[in-house]
Write an enzyme that holds these catalytic residues in place. Sequence first.
Site, PDB file in Angstrom:
ATOM      1  N   CYS A 198       0.820  -1.225   0.000  1.00  8.31           N
ATOM      2  CA  CYS A 198       0.000   0.000   0.000  1.00  8.31           C
ATOM      3  C   CYS A 198       0.850   1.270   0.000  1.00  8.31           C
ATOM      4  O   CYS A 198       0.342   2.356  -0.274  1.00  8.31           O
ATOM      5  CB  CYS A 198      -0.925  -0.002   1.211  1.00  8.31           C
ATOM      6  SG  CYS A 198      -2.037  -1.399   1.165  1.00  8.31           S
ATOM      7  N   HIS A 231      -3.532   7.058   2.323  1.00  7.30           N
ATOM      8  CA  HIS A 231      -3.882   5.738   1.791  1.00  7.30           C
ATOM      9  C   HIS A 231      -5.264   5.370   2.323  1.00  7.30           C
ATOM     10  O   HIS A 231      -5.575   5.614   3.492  1.00  7.30           O
ATOM     11  CB  HIS A 231      -2.836   4.715   2.244  1.00  7.30           C
ATOM     12  CG  HIS A 231      -3.243   3.300   1.979  1.00  7.30           C
ATOM     13  ND1 HIS A 231      -3.626   2.869   0.709  1.00  7.30           N
ATOM     14  CD2 HIS A 231      -3.343   2.219   2.795  1.00  7.30           C
ATOM     15  CE1 HIS A 231      -3.942   1.593   0.782  1.00  7.30           C
ATOM     16  NE2 HIS A 231      -3.786   1.173   2.022  1.00  7.30           N
ATOM     17  N   ASN A 243     -10.194  -0.301  -0.761  1.00  6.97           N
ATOM     18  CA  ASN A 243      -8.731  -0.209  -0.699  1.00  6.97           C
ATOM     19  C   ASN A 243      -8.146  -0.800  -1.987  1.00  6.97           C
ATOM     20  O   ASN A 243      -8.183  -2.008  -2.187  1.00  6.97           O
ATOM     21  CB  ASN A 243      -8.253  -0.981   0.536  1.00  6.97           C
ATOM     22  CG  ASN A 243      -6.744  -0.934   0.710  1.00  6.97           C
ATOM     23  OD1 ASN A 243      -6.010  -0.489  -0.172  1.00  6.97           O
ATOM     24  ND2 ASN A 243      -6.273  -1.416   1.854  1.00  6.97           N
TER      25      ASN A 243
HETATM   26  O1  UT7 Z   1      -4.018  -1.395   3.354  1.00  3.01           O
HETATM   27  C1  UT7 Z   1      -3.069  -2.193   3.951  1.00  3.01           C
HETATM   28  C2  UT7 Z   1      -3.112  -2.115   5.418  1.00  3.01           C
HETATM   29  N1  UT7 Z   1      -4.340  -2.626   5.906  1.00  3.01           N
HETATM   30  C3  UT7 Z   1      -5.024  -1.969   6.802  1.00  3.01           C
HETATM   31  O2  UT7 Z   1      -4.643  -0.877   7.179  1.00  3.01           O
HETATM   32  C4  UT7 Z   1      -6.247  -2.620   7.361  1.00  3.01           C
HETATM   33  C5  UT7 Z   1      -6.224  -2.548   8.856  1.00  3.01           C
HETATM   34  N2  UT7 Z   1      -7.310  -3.288   9.497  1.00  3.01           N
HETATM   35  C6  UT7 Z   1      -8.620  -2.929   9.427  1.00  3.01           C
HETATM   36  O3  UT7 Z   1      -8.968  -2.013   8.688  1.00  3.01           O
HETATM   37  C7  UT7 Z   1      -9.595  -3.634  10.312  1.00  3.01           C
HETATM   38  O4  UT7 Z   1      -8.890  -4.393  11.265  1.00  3.01           O
HETATM   39  C8  UT7 Z   1     -10.590  -4.566   9.568  1.00  3.01           C
HETATM   40  C9  UT7 Z   1     -11.556  -3.718   8.752  1.00  3.01           C
HETATM   41  C10 UT7 Z   1      -9.842  -5.528   8.666  1.00  3.01           C
HETATM   42  C11 UT7 Z   1     -11.414  -5.357  10.579  1.00  3.01           C
HETATM   43  O5  UT7 Z   1     -12.061  -4.466  11.493  1.00  3.01           O
HETATM   44  P1  UT7 Z   1     -11.939  -4.659  13.064  1.00  3.01           P
HETATM   45  O6  UT7 Z   1     -12.677  -3.570  13.687  1.00  3.01           O
HETATM   46  O7  UT7 Z   1     -10.476  -4.776  13.402  1.00  3.01           O
HETATM   47  O8  UT7 Z   1     -12.698  -5.997  13.264  1.00  3.01           O
HETATM   48  P2  UT7 Z   1     -12.226  -7.335  14.007  1.00  3.01           P
HETATM   49  O9  UT7 Z   1     -11.398  -8.153  13.094  1.00  3.01           O
HETATM   50  O10 UT7 Z   1     -11.678  -6.983  15.359  1.00  3.01           O
HETATM   51  O11 UT7 Z   1     -13.587  -8.034  14.227  1.00  3.01           O
HETATM   52  C12 UT7 Z   1     -14.612  -7.503  15.123  1.00  3.01           C
HETATM   53  C13 UT7 Z   1     -15.840  -8.385  15.044  1.00  3.01           C
HETATM   54  C14 UT7 Z   1     -15.520  -9.862  15.221  1.00  3.01           C
HETATM   55  O12 UT7 Z   1     -16.619 -10.461  15.896  1.00  3.01           O
HETATM   56  P3  UT7 Z   1     -16.552 -10.768  17.459  1.00  3.01           P
HETATM   57  O13 UT7 Z   1     -15.373 -11.686  17.642  1.00  3.01           O
HETATM   58  O14 UT7 Z   1     -16.340  -9.433  18.130  1.00  3.01           O
HETATM   59  O15 UT7 Z   1     -17.875 -11.367  17.746  1.00  3.01           O
HETATM   60  C15 UT7 Z   1     -15.442 -10.382  13.817  1.00  3.01           C
HETATM   61  O16 UT7 Z   1     -15.729 -11.767  13.729  1.00  3.01           O
HETATM   62  O17 UT7 Z   1     -16.435  -8.271  13.746  1.00  3.01           O
HETATM   63  C16 UT7 Z   1     -16.504  -9.570  13.124  1.00  3.01           C
HETATM   64  N3  UT7 Z   1     -16.244  -9.404  11.707  1.00  3.01           N
HETATM   65  C17 UT7 Z   1     -17.201  -9.142  10.808  1.00  3.01           C
HETATM   66  N4  UT7 Z   1     -18.525  -8.999  10.917  1.00  3.01           N
HETATM   67  C18 UT7 Z   1     -19.226  -8.716   9.793  1.00  3.01           C
HETATM   68  C19 UT7 Z   1     -15.039  -9.427  11.065  1.00  3.01           C
HETATM   69  N5  UT7 Z   1     -15.210  -9.206   9.761  1.00  3.01           N
HETATM   70  C20 UT7 Z   1     -16.529  -9.018   9.562  1.00  3.01           C
HETATM   71  C21 UT7 Z   1     -17.307  -8.737   8.423  1.00  3.01           C
HETATM   72  N6  UT7 Z   1     -18.659  -8.598   8.601  1.00  3.01           N
HETATM   73  N7  UT7 Z   1     -16.789  -8.602   7.200  1.00  3.01           N
END
Ligand code: UT7
Length: 329
Positions: free
Chosen positions: A116, A256, A286
Site C-alpha cells: 500500500c 492511503h 482499498n
Molecule cells: O491497506 C493495507 C493495510 N491494511 C489496513 O490498514 C487494514 C487494517 N485493518 C482494518 O482495517 C480492520 O482491522 C478490519 C476492517 C480488517 C477489521 O475491522 P476490526 O474492527 O479490526 O474488526 P475485528 O477483526 O476486530 O472483528 C470484530 C468483530 C468480530 O466479531 P466478534 O469476535 O467481536 O464477535 C469479527 O468476527 O467483527 C466480526 N467481523 C465481521 N462482521 C461482519 C469481522 N469481519 C466481519 C465482516 N462482517 N466482514
Amino acid sequence: MSKITAAITAVGGFVPETRLTNFDLEKMVDTNDEWIRTRTGISERRILREPGSATSDLGVPAVLDLLKKRGIDPLEIDCVICATVTPDMFFPSTANIISHKIGANNAFGYDLSAACSGFLFALTTGASYIESGRYKKVVVIGADKMSSIMDYTERNNCIIFGDGAAAVLLEPNTEGYGVQDSLLKSDGAGKDYLYIKGGGSLRPATVETVLAKEHYIHQEGKTVFKYAVTGMADVSAELLERNNLTGDDVAWLVPHQANLRIIDATAKRMGLPMEKVMVNIGRYGNTTAATIPLCLWDWQDQLKKGDKIVLAAFGGGFTWGATLVKWGF
Ligand code: UT7
C-alpha cells in the site's frame, strides 16, 4: 543554476465499471452493509471482471488519460515505474507490459513492490530520476487488481479491497514545485501480519498450496490496524515537523485509503479538519498502490498551484511513509 525539482504535471486514472456493493457481499459472505460501513467507511468497490484482463489493463487507460491531458506522445516518456502487488505475471514487469501496450517504446520500466506504500516509494524514486537531471518525463503508476488475490468465501478481506489504477507524470521544474521531501520506512517484522504465503520461491505453487488457499491475501486486520494508526500518523507528523509546517500550512492530506478510522486518526494527529482530507474509500475500497493517485485524480480540479499536499501511506511489509508535494499546475 536553480535546483531541479520533480513536479507533478498531469494525473490520469481508471476504475473498472463493475461495482461490487456491500449488498452484493451480503449475498456472498456472512457480513452486512452496516458493519462494513461503520468499521471501514466502504460502501462499494470496483472490480475488473473481464476474462483475460489484468493489472496492466487498469494501468493502460490511466496512463493514456494522463498523456491526453498533458498532450504528449508516449514516445516522449523516459521511464515508467509501476507500483503493484498484483503484477500481470512474476515477470516481465507490468510496467514493461503497459509501456508496450501504449507504445512508450523509448521508456525503460520496472515494477516496485511496497504494497500500500508502493506509490509513495515509486514517486520518491521517480522524483530522484528527475532531480538528477538525467530524465525529463517519468510516469509513476499505482495499479492493483486486488480481486485477483481475494478469497470471496471469507469475509475478513474481501470486503475491503477493490481494483483500480492511477498515474502521475513527473517533469523537471526550476521554480520549486513538485516533490519537496519524503520520509519512507519499512520493517520486515510486519511480514507475519499481511502477506500472500504461496507462489513465491519459499512456497512455490503446488496442488497443496492451492487447496490451502495460500495464493490469497492473508491479513491479521486488528494487528495491522494498530500499526497503521500509529505508523501513518507518526510519519506524517514527523514530515511536517522537519519541514517546519503545521496543519494550517497544509492544503490537503492524501491518505492511503485502508480504513476511514485510520484516516481520521492521521488527520487528527496532523491537526487537520476532515474538509482538508481526500477520502474516496467509500466508492473504491482499498485499491492498495492505487489509492493515493486515485485521490489526486478525483480531486485534481480542486487543487491549486502552490498547494502544499501531504501524501501518507501504511501497508504490507510493513512499509509506510509520507511525502510533501507542492502542487505545480
Ligand atoms: O491497506 C493495507 C493495510 N491494511 C489496513 O490498514 C487494514 C487494517 N485493518 C482494518 O482495517 C480492520 O482491522 C478490519 C476492517 C480488517 C477489521 O475491522 P476490526 O474492527 O479490526 O474488526 P475485528 O477483526 O476486530 O472483528 C470484530 C468483530 C468480530 O466479531 P466478534 O469476535 O467481536 O464477535 C469479527 O468476527 O467483527 C466480526 N467481523 C465481521 N462482521 C461482519 C469481522 N469481519 C466481519 C465482516 N462482517 N466482514
